[in-house]
Design a protein around this motif. Sequence first.
Motif, PDB file in Angstrom:
ATOM      1  N   VAL A  69      47.640  43.908 -14.845  1.00 29.71           N
ATOM      2  CA  VAL A  69      47.897  42.474 -14.784  1.00 29.71           C
ATOM      3  C   VAL A  69      49.322  42.263 -15.254  1.00 29.71           C
ATOM      4  CG1 VAL A  69      47.231  40.216 -15.701  1.00 29.71           C
ATOM      5  CG2 VAL A  69      45.473  41.955 -15.241  1.00 29.71           C
ATOM      6  N   MET A  70      50.122  41.587 -14.442  1.00 26.62           N
ATOM      7  CA  MET A  70      51.519  41.319 -14.792  1.00 26.62           C
ATOM      8  C   MET A  70      51.723  39.820 -14.890  1.00 26.62           C
ATOM      9  SD  MET A  70      53.219  44.218 -12.401  1.00 26.62           S
ATOM     10  CE  MET A  70      51.822  44.308 -11.286  1.00 26.62           C
ATOM     11  N   ARG A  71      52.211  39.394 -16.040  1.00 25.04           N
ATOM     12  CA  ARG A  71      52.454  37.972 -16.279  1.00 25.04           C
ATOM     13  C   ARG A  71      53.959  37.729 -16.369  1.00 25.04           C
ATOM     14  NH1 ARG A  71      47.476  36.038 -17.858  1.00 25.04           N
ATOM     15  NH2 ARG A  71      46.073  37.646 -18.610  1.00 25.04           N
ATOM     16  N   LEU A  72      54.411  36.714 -15.658  1.00 26.14           N
ATOM     17  CA  LEU A  72      55.814  36.312 -15.715  1.00 26.14           C
ATOM     18  C   LEU A  72      55.910  35.192 -16.743  1.00 26.14           C
ATOM     19  CD1 LEU A  72      56.366  36.313 -11.895  1.00 26.14           C
ATOM     20  CD2 LEU A  72      57.135  38.038 -13.509  1.00 26.14           C
ATOM     21  N   GLU A  73      56.763  35.383 -17.737  1.00 20.34           N
ATOM     22  CA  GLU A  73      56.811  34.451 -18.858  1.00 20.34           C
ATOM     23  C   GLU A  73      58.210  33.916 -19.081  1.00 20.34           C
ATOM     24  OE1 GLU A  73      55.309  37.300 -21.650  1.00 20.34           O
ATOM     25  OE2 GLU A  73      53.240  36.701 -21.299  1.00 20.34           O
ATOM     26  N   GLY A  74      58.280  32.782 -19.758  1.00 24.31           N
ATOM     27  CA  GLY A  74      59.564  32.213 -20.141  1.00 24.31           C
ATOM     28  C   GLY A  74      60.266  31.445 -19.036  1.00 24.31           C
ATOM     29  N   ILE A  75      59.521  31.075 -17.988  1.00 25.67           N
ATOM     30  CA  ILE A  75      60.104  30.323 -16.871  1.00 25.67           C
ATOM     31  C   ILE A  75      59.127  29.235 -16.463  1.00 25.67           C
ATOM     32  CG2 ILE A  75      61.620  32.140 -15.976  1.00 25.67           C
ATOM     33  CD1 ILE A  75      59.434  33.000 -14.092  1.00 25.67           C
ATOM     34  N   THR A  76      59.600  28.296 -15.664  1.00 21.61           N
ATOM     35  CA  THR A  76      58.719  27.228 -15.194  1.00 21.61           C
ATOM     36  C   THR A  76      57.652  27.794 -14.262  1.00 21.61           C
ATOM     37  OG1 THR A  76      60.019  26.729 -13.223  1.00 21.61           O
ATOM     38  CG2 THR A  76      60.647  25.575 -15.276  1.00 21.61           C
ATOM     39  N   VAL A 135      48.392  44.381  -4.059  1.00 16.48           N
ATOM     40  CA  VAL A 135      49.026  43.411  -4.949  1.00 16.48           C
ATOM     41  C   VAL A 135      48.565  42.015  -4.576  1.00 16.48           C
ATOM     42  CG1 VAL A 135      51.199  42.566  -5.901  1.00 16.48           C
ATOM     43  CG2 VAL A 135      51.077  44.903  -5.033  1.00 16.48           C
ATOM     44  N   ASP A 136      48.001  41.300  -5.543  1.00 18.40           N
ATOM     45  CA  ASP A 136      47.551  39.931  -5.324  1.00 18.40           C
ATOM     46  C   ASP A 136      48.161  39.015  -6.372  1.00 18.40           C
ATOM     47  OD1 ASP A 136      45.729  40.354  -3.132  1.00 18.40           O
ATOM     48  OD2 ASP A 136      44.402  41.338  -4.569  1.00 18.40           O
ATOM     49  N   ILE A 137      48.379  37.782  -5.990  1.00 17.03           N
ATOM     50  CA  ILE A 137      48.815  36.751  -6.928  1.00 17.03           C
ATOM     51  C   ILE A 137      47.608  35.859  -7.157  1.00 17.03           C
ATOM     52  CG2 ILE A 137      50.403  34.838  -7.340  1.00 17.03           C
ATOM     53  CD1 ILE A 137      52.298  36.224  -5.312  1.00 17.03           C
ATOM     54  N   VAL A 138      47.249  35.672  -8.419  1.00 20.85           N
ATOM     55  CA  VAL A 138      46.066  34.876  -8.743  1.00 20.85           C
ATOM     56  C   VAL A 138      46.456  33.678  -9.593  1.00 20.85           C
ATOM     57  CG1 VAL A 138      44.504  36.842  -8.560  1.00 20.85           C
ATOM     58  CG2 VAL A 138      45.502  36.279 -10.760  1.00 20.85           C
ATOM     59  N   LYS A 139      45.621  32.684  -9.553  1.00 21.44           N
ATOM     60  CA  LYS A 139      45.874  31.470 -10.313  1.00 21.44           C
ATOM     61  C   LYS A 139      45.720  31.743 -11.807  1.00 21.44           C
ATOM     62  CE  LYS A 139      44.976  27.394  -8.275  1.00 21.44           C
ATOM     63  NZ  LYS A 139      44.188  26.251  -7.858  1.00 21.44           N
ATOM     64  N   ILE A 152      58.485  40.012 -18.222  1.00 29.12           N
ATOM     65  CA  ILE A 152      57.235  40.468 -17.616  1.00 29.12           C
ATOM     66  C   ILE A 152      56.399  41.136 -18.701  1.00 29.12           C
ATOM     67  CG2 ILE A 152      56.161  41.967 -15.904  1.00 29.12           C
ATOM     68  CD1 ILE A 152      58.805  41.966 -14.400  1.00 29.12           C
ATOM     69  N   THR A 153      55.132  40.778 -18.756  1.00 28.67           N
ATOM     70  CA  THR A 153      54.189  41.484 -19.611  1.00 28.67           C
ATOM     71  C   THR A 153      53.216  42.204 -18.695  1.00 28.67           C
ATOM     72  OG1 THR A 153      54.372  39.885 -21.400  1.00 28.67           O
ATOM     73  CG2 THR A 153      52.399  41.253 -21.378  1.00 28.67           C
ATOM     74  N   ILE A 154      53.085  43.505 -18.887  1.00 24.34           N
ATOM     75  CA  ILE A 154      52.172  44.320 -18.088  1.00 24.34           C
ATOM     76  C   ILE A 154      51.039  44.743 -19.005  1.00 24.34           C
ATOM     77  CG2 ILE A 154      51.907  46.402 -16.688  1.00 24.34           C
ATOM     78  CD1 ILE A 154      54.981  46.343 -16.333  1.00 24.34           C
ATOM     79  N   GLU A 155      49.814  44.452 -18.584  1.00 27.30           N
ATOM     80  CA  GLU A 155      48.675  44.833 -19.412  1.00 27.30           C
ATOM     81  C   GLU A 155      47.527  45.352 -18.564  1.00 27.30           C
ATOM     82  OE1 GLU A 155      46.659  40.576 -20.315  1.00 27.30           O
ATOM     83  OE2 GLU A 155      48.500  40.955 -21.406  1.00 27.30           O
ATOM     84  N   THR A 156      46.660  46.091 -19.221  1.00 27.84           N
ATOM     85  CA  THR A 156      45.458  46.595 -18.566  1.00 27.84           C
ATOM     86  C   THR A 156      44.427  45.463 -18.550  1.00 27.84           C
ATOM     87  OG1 THR A 156      44.474  47.354 -20.626  1.00 27.84           O
ATOM     88  CG2 THR A 156      45.898  48.928 -19.445  1.00 27.84           C
ATOM     89  N   PRO A 157      43.371  45.582 -17.740  1.00 26.75           N
ATOM     90  CA  PRO A 157      42.338  44.538 -17.734  1.00 26.75           C
ATOM     91  C   PRO A 157      41.681  44.354 -19.112  1.00 26.75           C
ATOM     92  CG  PRO A 157      42.098  45.928 -15.821  1.00 26.75           C
ATOM     93  CD  PRO A 157      43.133  46.579 -16.706  1.00 26.75           C
ATOM     94  N   GLU A 158      41.741  45.383 -19.948  1.00 28.18           N
ATOM     95  CA  GLU A 158      41.169  45.292 -21.292  1.00 28.18           C
ATOM     96  C   GLU A 158      42.103  44.557 -22.253  1.00 28.18           C
ATOM     97  OE1 GLU A 158      41.581  48.480 -19.755  1.00 28.18           O
ATOM     98  OE2 GLU A 158      39.629  48.182 -18.828  1.00 28.18           O
TER      99      GLU A 158
END
Length: 117
Positions: free
Chosen positions: A12-19, A43-47, A86-92
């Motif tokens: 799971v990759m989260r984009l942070e610090g932006i609108t 690769v999917d983009i999810v809400k 970017i924060t990259i994390e496992t599903p756990e």
Amino acid sequence: MEDDTSETLTLVMRLEGITVAEANRQANALRQTLLQANPTITVDIVKANPETQDFGVIVVAILSAKAVVSLAKGVANFGAKWASSITIETPEGKVVARGDAAKDAVAIVAALRAAKH
């Protein structure tokens, strides 16, 4: 030696610090970068929030163990071009890379391999 080529990994990759609008734009760019690095990566983009109309700022990648290096290079290439964190994390929820570490392909590969154990 174990053969881990059939093993899959979900990140799971989260984009942070932006609108949210910019995160949506960058999520699409990240998706394209990862697919160019290795077309076998799903690769999917999810809400991030199902209550909003924005599509999302979370990018989910499903890949084989063989594709880890390609993913790391793709994320590093994306990080070199875009300013978001970017924060990259496992599903756990185990954080693999965050911020500048997500721009270093070697560090990402090492962290992913460590996260598997």
